[in-house]
Design a protein around this motif. Structure first.
Motif, PDB file in Angstrom:
ATOM      1  N   LYS A 227       0.836  -1.200   0.000  1.00 14.15           N
ATOM      2  CA  LYS A 227       0.000   0.000   0.000  1.00 14.15           C
ATOM      3  C   LYS A 227       0.875   1.257   0.000  1.00 14.15           C
ATOM      4  O   LYS A 227       0.564   2.240  -0.683  1.00 14.15           O
ATOM      5  N   TYR A 228       1.964   1.226   0.766  1.00 17.23           N
ATOM      6  CA  TYR A 228       2.911   2.342   0.770  1.00 17.23           C
ATOM      7  C   TYR A 228       3.458   2.570  -0.634  1.00 17.23           C
ATOM      8  O   TYR A 228       3.505   3.708  -1.123  1.00 17.23           O
ATOM      9  N   ASN A 229       3.860   1.492  -1.310  1.00 14.02           N
ATOM     10  CA  ASN A 229       4.402   1.610  -2.659  1.00 14.02           C
ATOM     11  C   ASN A 229       3.338   2.109  -3.638  1.00 14.02           C
ATOM     12  O   ASN A 229       3.632   2.922  -4.521  1.00 14.02           O
ATOM     13  N   ARG A 230       2.123   1.630  -3.498  1.00 13.82           N
ATOM     14  CA  ARG A 230       1.042   2.063  -4.383  1.00 13.82           C
ATOM     15  C   ARG A 230       0.742   3.544  -4.213  1.00 13.82           C
ATOM     16  O   ARG A 230       0.593   4.292  -5.184  1.00 13.82           O
ATOM     17  N   ASP A 231       0.657   3.980  -2.945  1.00 15.64           N
ATOM     18  CA  ASP A 231       0.337   5.383  -2.675  1.00 15.64           C
ATOM     19  C   ASP A 231       1.465   6.316  -3.097  1.00 15.64           C
ATOM     20  O   ASP A 231       1.233   7.494  -3.395  1.00 15.64           O
ATOM     21  N   ASN A 232       2.693   5.813  -3.107  1.00  7.20           N
ATOM     22  CA  ASN A 232       3.830   6.630  -3.522  1.00  7.20           C
ATOM     23  C   ASN A 232       3.952   6.755  -5.036  1.00  7.20           C
ATOM     24  O   ASN A 232       4.660   7.644  -5.521  1.00  7.20           O
ATOM     25  N   ASN A 233       3.296   5.867  -5.737  1.00  8.18           N
ATOM     26  CA  ASN A 233       3.382   5.875  -7.200  1.00  8.18           C
ATOM     27  C   ASN A 233       1.981   5.816  -7.805  1.00  8.18           C
ATOM     28  O   ASN A 233       1.644   4.877  -8.545  1.00  8.18           O
ATOM     29  N   PRO A 234       1.137   6.808  -7.488  1.00 10.63           N
ATOM     30  CA  PRO A 234      -0.253   6.769  -7.963  1.00 10.63           C
ATOM     31  C   PRO A 234      -0.353   7.139  -9.441  1.00 10.63           C
ATOM     32  O   PRO A 234       0.503   7.845  -9.975  1.00 10.63           O
ATOM     33  N   ASP A 235      -1.423   6.656 -10.072  1.00  8.91           N
ATOM     34  CA  ASP A 235      -1.684   7.088 -11.441  1.00  8.91           C
ATOM     35  C   ASP A 235      -2.249   8.516 -11.390  1.00  8.91           C
ATOM     36  O   ASP A 235      -2.614   8.999 -10.316  1.00  8.91           O
ATOM     37  N   PRO A 236      -2.328   9.217 -12.519  1.00  8.39           N
ATOM     38  CA  PRO A 236      -2.756  10.627 -12.508  1.00  8.39           C
ATOM     39  C   PRO A 236      -4.107  10.865 -11.832  1.00  8.39           C
ATOM     40  O   PRO A 236      -4.266  11.829 -11.079  1.00  8.39           O
ATOM     41  N   GLU A 237      -5.085   9.989 -12.072  1.00  7.78           N
ATOM     42  CA  GLU A 237      -6.409  10.172 -11.480  1.00  7.78           C
ATOM     43  C   GLU A 237      -6.359   9.996  -9.965  1.00  7.78           C
ATOM     44  O   GLU A 237      -6.960  10.769  -9.211  1.00  7.78           O
ATOM     45  N   ALA A 238      -5.631   8.965  -9.508  1.00 10.96           N
ATOM     46  CA  ALA A 238      -5.506   8.744  -8.070  1.00 10.96           C
ATOM     47  C   ALA A 238      -4.763   9.896  -7.402  1.00 10.96           C
ATOM     48  O   ALA A 238      -5.125  10.338  -6.307  1.00 10.96           O
ATOM     49  N   LYS A 239      -3.715  10.401  -8.064  1.00  4.92           N
ATOM     50  CA  LYS A 239      -2.955  11.528  -7.515  1.00  4.92           C
ATOM     51  C   LYS A 239      -3.840  12.757  -7.371  1.00  4.92           C
ATOM     52  O   LYS A 239      -3.761  13.485  -6.362  1.00  4.92           O
ATOM     53  N   LYS A 240      -4.705  12.974  -8.338  1.00  2.00           N
ATOM     54  CA  LYS A 240      -5.616  14.115  -8.281  1.00  2.00           C
ATOM     55  C   LYS A 240      -6.551  14.001  -7.091  1.00  2.00           C
ATOM     56  O   LYS A 240      -6.784  14.968  -6.362  1.00  2.00           O
ATOM     57  N   ARG A 241      -7.083  12.815  -6.868  1.00  2.00           N
ATOM     58  CA  ARG A 241      -8.004  12.618  -5.745  1.00  2.00           C
ATOM     59  C   ARG A 241      -7.302  12.719  -4.397  1.00  2.00           C
ATOM     60  O   ARG A 241      -7.844  13.269  -3.449  1.00  2.00           O
ATOM     61  N   LEU A 242      -6.092  12.175  -4.306  1.00  2.00           N
ATOM     62  CA  LEU A 242      -5.337  12.262  -3.052  1.00  2.00           C
ATOM     63  C   LEU A 242      -5.026  13.711  -2.706  1.00  2.00           C
ATOM     64  O   LEU A 242      -5.117  14.117  -1.536  1.00  2.00           O
ATOM     65  N   ASN A 243      -4.642  14.502  -3.706  1.00  2.00           N
ATOM     66  CA  ASN A 243      -4.395  15.928  -3.469  1.00  2.00           C
ATOM     67  C   ASN A 243      -5.677  16.639  -3.029  1.00  2.00           C
ATOM     68  O   ASN A 243      -5.644  17.532  -2.171  1.00  2.00           O
ATOM     69  N   LEU A 244      -6.799  16.234  -3.605  1.00  2.00           N
ATOM     70  CA  LEU A 244      -8.082  16.840  -3.253  1.00  2.00           C
ATOM     71  C   LEU A 244      -8.462  16.515  -1.809  1.00  2.00           C
ATOM     72  O   LEU A 244      -8.980  17.373  -1.085  1.00  2.00           O
ATOM     73  N   ILE A 245      -8.177  15.278  -1.392  1.00  2.00           N
ATOM     74  CA  ILE A 245      -8.460  14.893   0.000  1.00  2.00           C
ATOM     75  C   ILE A 245      -7.633  15.745   0.959  1.00  2.00           C
ATOM     76  O   ILE A 245      -8.140  16.261   1.960  1.00  2.00           O
ATOM     77  N   GLY A 246      -6.332  15.905   0.655  1.00  2.00           N
ATOM     78  CA  GLY A 246      -5.467  16.714   1.512  1.00  2.00           C
ATOM     79  C   GLY A 246      -5.927  18.153   1.590  1.00  2.00           C
ATOM     80  O   GLY A 246      -5.971  18.753   2.674  1.00  2.00           O
ATOM     81  N   ALA A 247      -6.309  18.722   0.439  1.00  2.00           N
ATOM     82  CA  ALA A 247      -6.782  20.111   0.423  1.00  2.00           C
ATOM     83  C   ALA A 247      -8.085  20.254   1.188  1.00  2.00           C
ATOM     84  O   ALA A 247      -8.270  21.205   1.961  1.00  2.00           O
ATOM     85  N   ALA A 248      -9.000  19.293   1.013  1.00  2.00           N
ATOM     86  CA  ALA A 248     -10.297  19.365   1.689  1.00  2.00           C
ATOM     87  C   ALA A 248     -10.127  19.287   3.208  1.00  2.00           C
ATOM     88  O   ALA A 248     -10.725  20.077   3.948  1.00  2.00           O
TER      89      ALA A 248
END
Length: 298
Positions: A227-248
């Motif tokens: 999971k650590y490796n997956r979260d560190n290397n997200p695809d563009p869509e996942a990266k967008k959502r993760l950034n949105l979660i952090g901002a929210a």
């Protein structure tokens, strides 16, 4: 010869033949045989595919020892995650416990502004520790985008047994706190100062429960290196959502702090408006679940 030895080790550990590995990489068996003998070297896109398929770091694959990396914590990942867990769990515990302390100090006759100042000091220190921990964790992730799974199945199973008690203990603390409140309201004739003492004790129990949930949950995730490796290397869509979660979550908690300070200054509710932080935490959880790019995968 590091790559050829590493490739042989990876294939043996995965239990695949040269033919099967060749099919996975869409090359000939002769190519795999040449790589393992050191007679030739694969192209970069093939190397990247090997790294993805077998969860190995490129630098380790080419120049290090995959075998050693999988039996030892060369990146000191375990130490870092243990420290990061405390840097998150302890500040959250301290903030909730700080509210309980503020209530106790008010009940014992300390001026409200002074008890509020004590809480704000605890809040400030807690936030600084959390921010520092987050920055250190980001730096660690950038330095070590991929970690080899070095934990044994025995270590994982041993923690899973403990994890049950972290969750059960937290739930038990909350239920005990509710019983304490019910008994206080039902059997004590003079509500004050017993109400305030009971509320403070309840918040302390909640603080302990929340610490148990966060600590147990983060330690559980520590063993999920995939999971650590997956979260560190997200695809563009996942990266967008993760950034949105952090901002929210950042906006939600900033608004919660602003509301708390505003209510305190305008209505003098420093000791009672603590609930805005609880609401903020719940909303952060809702946002994380709603926007989770990996929903259902964990």
């Amino acid at each position: 010869m590091a790559f050829s030895n590493n490739l042989q080790y990876i294939r043996a550990q995965a239990g695949v033949t040269q033919e099967q590995l060749a099919e996975q990489l869409e090359v000939s068996r002769q190519s795999v045989s040449k790589w393992e003998s050191g007679a030739s070297f694969p192209e970069m896109d093939t190397l990247l595919r090997i790294c993805d398929l077998y969860d190995v770091n490129m630098d380790t694959l080419l120049r290090g020892s995959v075998e050693e990396s999988r039996v030892s914590d060369t990146a000191r990942y375990d130490d870092h995650m243990n420290r990061f867990t405390l840097q998150i769990a302890l500040p959250v515990f301290s903030i909730i416990a700080g509210i309980a302390l503020m209530i106790l100090l008010n009940t014992l006759g300390l001026p409200e502004m002074l008890s509020t100042a004590v809480f704000m000091l605890i809040l400030t220190i807690s936030v600084v520790v959390m921010v520092a921990g987050g920055i250190q964790h980001d730096n660690f992730r950038k330095k070590h985008p991929v970690i080899q799974d070095f934990y044994t199945e025995e270590e994982k199973d041993a923690f899973h047994q403990k994890f049950v008690w972290y969750i059960a203990g937290g739930v038990g603390a909350i239920l005990f706190g509710l019983v304490l409140l019910i008994l206080t309201f039902a059997f004590l004739p003079e509500r004050e100062p017993y109400e305030s003492f009971a509320a403070a004790c309840f918040l302390l129990l909640i603080a302990g429960a929340v610490f148990s949930f966060i600590y147990g949950g983060m330690q559980e995730d520590k063993y999920k290196i995939w999971k650590y490796n997956r979260d560190n290397n997200p695809d563009p869509e996942a990266k967008k959502r993760l950034n949105l979660i952090g901002a929210a979550c950042g906006v939600i908690m900033l608004l919660a702090t602003a509301i708390y300070v505003g209510l305190g200054l305008t209505r003098n509710t420093w000791g009672t408006a603590w609930w805005v932080f609880a609401v903020g935490g719940i909303l952060c959880g809702v946002a994380s679940v709603a926007l989770d790019p990996y929903k259902g995968e964990d």
